[in-house]
Design an enzyme around this catalytic site. Structure first.
Site, PDB file in Angstrom:
ATOM      1  N   LEU A   1     -48.324  -3.411 -75.085  1.00  0.00           N
ATOM      2  CA  LEU A   1     -47.466  -2.269 -75.415  1.00  0.00           C
ATOM      3  C   LEU A   1     -46.528  -1.997 -74.258  1.00  0.00           C
ATOM      4  O   LEU A   1     -46.962  -1.788 -73.120  1.00  0.00           O
ATOM      5  CB  LEU A   1     -48.329  -1.026 -75.676  1.00  0.00           C
ATOM      6  N   HIS A   2     -45.218  -2.015 -74.545  1.00  0.00           N
ATOM      7  CA  HIS A   2     -44.223  -1.637 -73.547  1.00  0.00           C
ATOM      8  C   HIS A   2     -44.094  -0.113 -73.533  1.00  0.00           C
ATOM      9  O   HIS A   2     -43.915   0.512 -74.580  1.00  0.00           O
ATOM     10  CB  HIS A   2     -42.864  -2.251 -73.880  1.00  0.00           C
ATOM     11  N   CYS A   3     -44.186   0.463 -72.347  1.00  0.00           N
ATOM     12  CA  CYS A   3     -44.080   1.914 -72.172  1.00  0.00           C
ATOM     13  C   CYS A   3     -42.899   2.186 -71.243  1.00  0.00           C
ATOM     14  O   CYS A   3     -42.945   1.825 -70.058  1.00  0.00           O
ATOM     15  CB  CYS A   3     -45.364   2.484 -71.574  1.00  0.00           C
TER      16      CYS A   3
END
Length: 218
Positions: free
Chosen positions: A104-106
């Site tokens: 997951l890119h945050c």
């Protein structure tokens, strides 16, 4: 370690976390900074189990729970480190993912430099980047809890009150469908204020009338 791919660079971080400064770790996931950050803050949240891509996720409780947990961890990290920024969360879909390990890119925006935003755009049917909430809707279990109905309003009330999952689906069959729906609707209306049930949708599933109740946290 079970569920680890020996050839995966992210699994290597799971096996040997001392090689990377971890921002978060628990029994399900770890989080760390992207090696090539594309925004003011750019973190990755990955499962400890080796799951190659979003295409390997299914409409089941364990997958939905995992992605929801990954998103929660990312939100907490950015809320702590960049509370004033706009936050964005999502996944690359094959063939645009750089590492075959779900991550997951945050982002705490803006993108740095700004042109890097191109890498994180949705390409519609071609894939590209998918928002975390959109993915959650795609893998949300259809039947988180399912129970054959009775004609008793007390049975409905007990079911609604005991349900702790996000969605319950109650199947209503037989010649008294309309009466059953009326009874259930009364129970729901009487429970909304006390149980915080705010979204009700009637639908037909496999020729069976059903009601879907979504529970939102306070």
């Amino acid at each position: 370690m079970a569920g680890v791919n020996q050839a995966c660079i992210f699994c290597e971080i799971v096996r040997n976390p001392t090689t990377t400064r971890l921002l978060h770790t628990d029994e399900k996931v770890i989080a760390f900074q992207d090696i090539k950050p594309a925004a003011q803050r750019h973190y990755l949240v990955i499962p400890k189990e080796h799951i190659p891509t979003v295409n390997d996720l299914q409409r089941r409780d364990e997958d939905y729970s995992l992605v929801r947990h990954m998103l929660s961890v990312g939100q907490q990290l950015l809320q702590k480190d960049a509370p004033q920024s706009i936050h964005r969360f999502g996944f690359h879909q094959p063939p645009f993912n750089s590492v075959d390990h779900l991550h997951l890119h945050c982002f705490a925006l803006p993108y740095v430099p700004r042109w890097k935003a191109i890498k994180y755009k949705s390409l519609g049917p071609l894939g590209g980047f998918i928002e975390a909430e959109t993915l959650l809707e795609k893998i949300r279990p259809l039947l988180s809890k399912c129970m054959r109905s009775s004609s008793s309003s007390s049975s409905y009330s007990s079911l609604v009150q005991m349900c702790s999952c996000d969605i319950i689906v109650i199947h209503i069959t037989g010649k008294h469908v309309l009466n059953e729906l009326e009874v259930l609707s009364t129970v729901i209306r009487g429970t909304v204020e006390s149980e915080n049930l705010v979204a009700v949708k009637f639908q037909t599933i496999a020729y069976t009338q059903a009601v879907q109740i979504t529970r939102y946290p306070l």
